[in-house]
Design an enzyme around this catalytic site. Structure first.
Site, PDB file in Angstrom:
ATOM      1  N   TYR A  75       0.847  -1.202   0.000  1.00 14.92           N
ATOM      2  CA  TYR A  75       0.000   0.000   0.000  1.00 14.92           C
ATOM      3  C   TYR A  75       0.877   1.245   0.000  1.00 14.92           C
ATOM      4  O   TYR A  75       1.872   1.320   0.737  1.00 14.92           O
ATOM      5  CB  TYR A  75      -0.906   0.027   1.231  1.00 14.92           C
ATOM      6  CG  TYR A  75      -1.645   1.337   1.400  1.00 14.92           C
ATOM      7  CD1 TYR A  75      -2.906   1.517   0.842  1.00 14.92           C
ATOM      8  CD2 TYR A  75      -1.076   2.403   2.098  1.00 14.92           C
ATOM      9  CE1 TYR A  75      -3.580   2.715   0.976  1.00 14.92           C
ATOM     10  CE2 TYR A  75      -1.742   3.608   2.240  1.00 14.92           C
ATOM     11  CZ  TYR A  75      -2.993   3.769   1.675  1.00 14.92           C
ATOM     12  OH  TYR A  75      -3.657   4.954   1.810  1.00 14.92           O
ATOM     13  N   GLU A  87      -3.978   7.387  -3.653  1.00 12.51           N
ATOM     14  CA  GLU A  87      -3.886   6.101  -2.964  1.00 12.51           C
ATOM     15  C   GLU A  87      -3.628   4.994  -3.978  1.00 12.51           C
ATOM     16  O   GLU A  87      -4.414   4.818  -4.908  1.00 12.51           O
ATOM     17  CB  GLU A  87      -5.180   5.825  -2.206  1.00 12.51           C
ATOM     18  CG  GLU A  87      -5.127   4.574  -1.339  1.00 12.51           C
ATOM     19  CD  GLU A  87      -6.422   4.346  -0.578  1.00 12.51           C
ATOM     20  OE1 GLU A  87      -6.364   4.173   0.645  1.00 12.51           O
ATOM     21  OE2 GLU A  87      -7.496   4.345  -1.204  1.00 12.51           O
TER      22      GLU A  87
END
Length: 394
Positions: A113, A201
């Protein structure tokens, strides 16, 4: 402003961020054509079909599928396009899927991530990384906060290689992977700054068998106040993904966010709007929205604001809280009376005015003949609207 995954990837690709090849499709036939083209270009043996909505968690609702035949591409495209996709971020109402993104499959060895966002408290961009790629980062933050790495970037110096290496080492990357991660982050940071993003993101960030770093998914949001510098990005706005009331509010120059309560709020000033919502909850009520009419609480703006709030069938009462500074309270009161008459108000309305010509403003409200209650102060106004809504419901 938010954009779709396929739009975000087209922007990131221009900055050198590695993404899978793919194209958007509006119909099952287009999806099959895209799959055929990809097969010819990259000799892929499979495809990933992704529903394009402005929400995460699509896979949990059946919005992401990996298929290995053209027949399966067509079948999944028929299922997805037109479906109402419910995810943890859409709520129970879900979001209608109007297009899908067809990509080549990826040789995934690890899922990580990466996220970049503005940290208003620190006054800088913060980079977040986690080995828990593919999961909801909010869940990771709650369950295993130690697995989220945060690095703050001084805006005077920008992202330095040492920052990127710190992230890479924290993610357990080794050898050639570290250099690839540094290059990936540098490209991502450049896009974030130059495009005036509020948040980016990458979840998941894939580490492939060839030690490449690829953005398998991307969410991007932008500072609305900077869109005048980016006409190409502003053109990417998809109003079908936005709440209709919020779209109307934007066009009327109002800052509006719909909430789940039943007391509509019209307030001048963002700080006062937040305080108004807080005090409504303090006295047992639930705000139905955040709405800031801005510096000029004109008749037109108040009318537009009241119309937007009353379009929400959950609203059982309205609290107008205006501090008249530049704008005089008597002019605001005239606007409120005109707006209430035009909207044919059927729910309790409490108005709290303070500032220049406040006494004259209250006289105008009282003389209107409309069932408008006035609040002597913020607390008094909040108590009155909560009591009025509760009494009507009893």
């Amino acid at each position: 402003m938010n954009i779709h995954e396929y739009q975000a990837k087209s922007l990131l690709k221009k900055y050198g961020v590695a993404v899978q090849r793919g194209r958007v499709a509006l119909t099952p036939t287009e999806a099959v054509d895209v799959a055929k083209t990809l097969a010819a270009e990259v000799k892929t043996t499979g495809w990933v079909l992704k529903a394009q909505i402005h929400a995460g968690g699509r896979g949990k609702g059946g919005g992401i599928r990996v298929v290995k035949s053209l027949e399966a591409v067509e079948a999944e495209a028929k299922r997805m396009i037109g479906m109402t996709l419910v995810t943890p971020q859409t709520g129970l109402r879900g979001q209608k899927v109007q297009k899908i993104f067809v990509e080549e499959v990826c040789d995934i060895r690890r899922e990580l991530y990466l996220g970049l966002s503005i940290d208003p408290a620190a006054g800088c961009v913060t980079i977040m990384g986690s080995t828990e790629g593919g999961a909801e980062i909010e869940e990771v933050a709650t369950r295993n906060p130690e697995k989220i790495i945060k690095v703050s970037i001084d805006p005077m110096t920008g992202l330095q290689p040492r920052h990127a290496r710190q992230i890479a080492f924290s993610l357990g990357l080794k050898n050639a992977q570290v250099g690839k991660c540094v290059s990936f982050l540098q490209a991502l940071y450049a896009a974030f700054i130059e495009l005036d993003c509020e948040a980016v993101e990458i979840n998941p960030l894939a580490v492939t068998g060839a030690d490449e770093m690829i953005a398998l998914d991307c969410k991007m949001s932008f500072d609305d106040n900077a869109l005048f510098r980016h006409a190409d990005i502003a053109a990417m706005r998809d109003e079908a993904e936005e709440d209709p009331a919020e779209s109307i509010a934007k066009k009327s120059g109002l800052d509006y966010i719909k909430l789940d309560g039943n007391i509509g709020c019209i307030v001048k000033g963002a700080g006062l709007a937040l305080a108004t919502m807080d005090i409504i909850k303090l006295y047992g009520g639930e705000p139905a929205n955040f709405l800031d009419v801005g510096g000029g609480a004109t008749r037109e703006r108040v009318t537009a604001a009241l119309g937007i709030i009353l379009s929400n069938k959950n609203v059982k009462g309205v609290f107008i809280n205006i501090f008249g500074g530049i704008m005089r309270c008597d002019i605001v009161a005239e606007g409120i009376v005109a707006a209430a008459r035009e909207a044919k108000l059927q729910v309790p309305l409490v108005v709290r005015l303070e500032g220049a010509n406040v006494d004259l403003g209250k006289k105008i409200l009282t003389a209107s003949g409309l069932p408008i209650l006035t609040g002597d102060n913020l607390a008094d106004g909040a108590k009155k609207i909560v009591r009025a809504v509760q009494s009507k419901a009893a």
